[in-house]
Enzyme design. Structure first.
Site, PDB file in Angstrom:
ATOM      1  N   CYS A  86      19.255 -42.918   1.101  1.00 33.46           N
ATOM      2  CA  CYS A  86      19.400 -42.861  -0.365  1.00 33.46           C
ATOM      3  C   CYS A  86      19.741 -44.238  -0.929  1.00 33.46           C
ATOM      4  CB  CYS A  86      20.528 -41.880  -0.688  1.00 33.46           C
ATOM      5  SG  CYS A  86      20.856 -41.696  -2.439  1.00 33.46           S
ATOM      6  N   GLU A 325      37.989  -9.109  -0.439  1.00 32.41           N
ATOM      7  CA  GLU A 325      37.772 -10.343  -1.201  1.00 32.41           C
ATOM      8  C   GLU A 325      38.750 -10.382  -2.367  1.00 32.41           C
ATOM      9  OE1 GLU A 325      35.961 -13.254  -1.366  1.00 32.41           O
ATOM     10  OE2 GLU A 325      36.685 -13.493  -3.415  1.00 32.41           O
ATOM     11  N   CYS A 400      35.446 -24.191   6.787  1.00 29.60           N
ATOM     12  CA  CYS A 400      34.874 -25.448   6.289  1.00 29.60           C
ATOM     13  C   CYS A 400      35.917 -26.554   6.348  1.00 29.60           C
ATOM     14  CB  CYS A 400      34.357 -25.265   4.860  1.00 29.60           C
ATOM     15  SG  CYS A 400      35.635 -24.739   3.729  1.00 29.60           S
TER      16      CYS A 400
END
Ligand SMILES: C[S@@+](CC[C@H](N)C(=O)[O-])C[C@H]1O[C@@H](n2cnc3c(N)ncnc32)[C@H](O)[C@@H]1O
Length: 442
Positions: A86, A325, A400
């Protein structure tokens, strides 16, 4: 530890050899003064650089007091380098590791997880070869827009912040993101150039969904009729699936040409405005496949931090699933997805519950043959404490954040689980974010 070499004008240039790459993707040089972090460098580089201790007011610097280097010249290029993809690489804060060739990049991903686990005394964990998502696959982008100059004649800037800075990098391209998102950069700049007041800034969330791009625009005030019409024209011209405004947390639909849905294992799940979806379809497929493999044969399972049902619905092909959730509208989308699912799908039950404050207790967990949890970056501290006390034979963790994962893994191991496998899934290509799926058994 000695001081940084200085003269009366400040730090003097030093030669540094990069030895490794740290958790945030910076190269690390080992010097008598301590570890020096050198952004955008590769192991084997020799650089001439100015070294400074980052100050207490340095923006977003969680490692205050660390030694950081500004490279003046690269004296020797490492053979571990490749040409970055990039034009913005080195300035834009989105990517940290485009300059690293595929093999050392994959090694770094594994080392990132291994180091986090070692920090919690879990050496020698079975970290497998990473699944790395291809360029042009990121399907969610959170951009910012504002004017380059406050007074007339300024250019409307649209992009990401520069690394550790409030400076906005005006993006011409983004090779990690899906082309249909990148194609909106210029039209968006033109639109916002017309409608964004000079003193304001706004956020632009783009998600590539099956019928088209869904856009959520963070806007400072209630739109008048003229603005609504202008936005609706933009949505039609650019063939958006939907355009919503987020006015200080209140979500307002402007136009919905088609219901934004993402497809997981052949099931369509409606995507509420700005809702969490895995960053790439490819990474999602790798995670779901690994979860299905690990949980094969389990007849009653739980999916904790279930979101819109990315794991729930595929798991429901073979098992009864209890989905839990904390965000109601995501759970509603999950239930709608389950209602759309093919007739062969097993029962899905759902529960709206804050798993930080009220985790499923060991007793509640014991009715499941397997439990999957996929928490936000903070991890699942309270929930793993209950799992550690439970008799659940199989636990699958999706994470994550290797640091909170390692903390939670320690709790599970102390509770009697063994780590069977860890699959790194790189959904955030060339950034310092690493995702993984780990299988624990007792
Ligand atoms: C990383 S996402 C995973 C979502 C889902 N598993 C998926 O793959 O699409 C984490 C999820 O945890 C939910 N969450 C965050 N904090 C929570 C809490 N305290 N209790 C329950 N759920 C929570 C978020 O709303 C989000 O859906």
């Amino acid at each position: 530890m000695g001081g940084i070499p200085m003269d009366e004008g400040g730090p003097v240039p030093q030669y540094l050899t990069i030895a490794s790459i740290g958790a945030r993707g910076d190269g690390i040089a080992e010097t008598p003064e301590g570890l020096v972090y050198v952004p955008f460098s590769a192991p084997g580089d020799v650089v001439q650089a100015l070294v400074e201790r980052s100050g207490k007011d340095s923006f977003k610097d969680r490692n205050k007091g660390a030694l950081r280097a500004e490279v003046l010249e690269i004296i020797e290029l490492s053979p571990q380098r490749q040409q970055p993809a990039c034009v913005h690489f080195g300035k834009c804060g989105g990517c940290a590791l485009q300059h690293l060739a595929p093999a050392p990049y994959a090694d770094w991903i594994k080392a990132r997880i291994t180091m986090a686990l070692a920090h919690h005394g879990l050496e020698g964990a079975p970290v497998g070869e990473p699944f790395i998502t291809p360029p042009a696959s990121r399907r969610r982008m959170a951009l910012k827009a504002r004017w380059g100059q406050k007074t007339g004649g300024g250019r409307l800037l649209l992009g990401f912040n520069a690394r550790a800075s409030h400076t906005l990098i005006d993006l011409a391209e983004c090779p990690v993101s899906r082309p249909e998102l990148v194609a909106l950069f210029e039209p968006l700049r033109a639109l916002l150039g017309e409608i964004l007041p000079v003193e304001n800034q706004c956020s632009v969330h783009l998600t590539a969904t099956r019928p088209g791009v869904a856009m959520l625009l963070g806007w400072a005030e209630e739109p008048d009729l003229v603005l609504r019409e202008r936005l609706a024209v933009f949505a039609r011209e650019e063939k958006l699936a939907a355009l919503w405004l987020d006015i200080e947390g209140d979500l307002e639909p402007i136009v919905e040409m088609a219901k934004p849905v993402i497809e997981v294992s052949g099931v369509e799940i409606p995507l509420p405005p700005g809702a969490f979806a895995q960053a790439t379809a490819e990474g999602e497929a790798a995670l779901v496949t690994a979860a299905l493999e690990a949980m094969a044969g389990a007849e009653h399972v739980a999916d904790l931090f279930a979101g819109i049902g990315t794991f729930t619905l595929p798991l429901a092909g073979a098992a009864r699933v209890h989905a839990v959730e904390g965000e109601k509208r995501l759970l509603d989308a999950l239930v709608a997805g389950a209602n759309n699912a093919a007739p062969g799908v097993k029962t899905v039950t759902s529960e709206h519950r804050d798993l930080f404050r009220r985790p499923l207790t060991a007793e509640e967990l014991n009715r499941f043959a397997a439990v999957l949890f996929d928490p936000p970056r903070a991890g699942a501290k309270a929930q793993v404490a209950e799992l550690a006390n439970s008799g659940v034979p199989l636990v699958v963790a999706v994470s994550c954040n290797p640091n909170t994962f390692a903390r939670d893994a320690r709790t599970l191991v102390d509770g009697g689980y063994e780590i069977e496998s860890i699959l790194p899934v790189d959904q955030f290509l060339w950034s310092s974010h690493v995702e993984l799926l780990a299988v624990f058994r007792r």
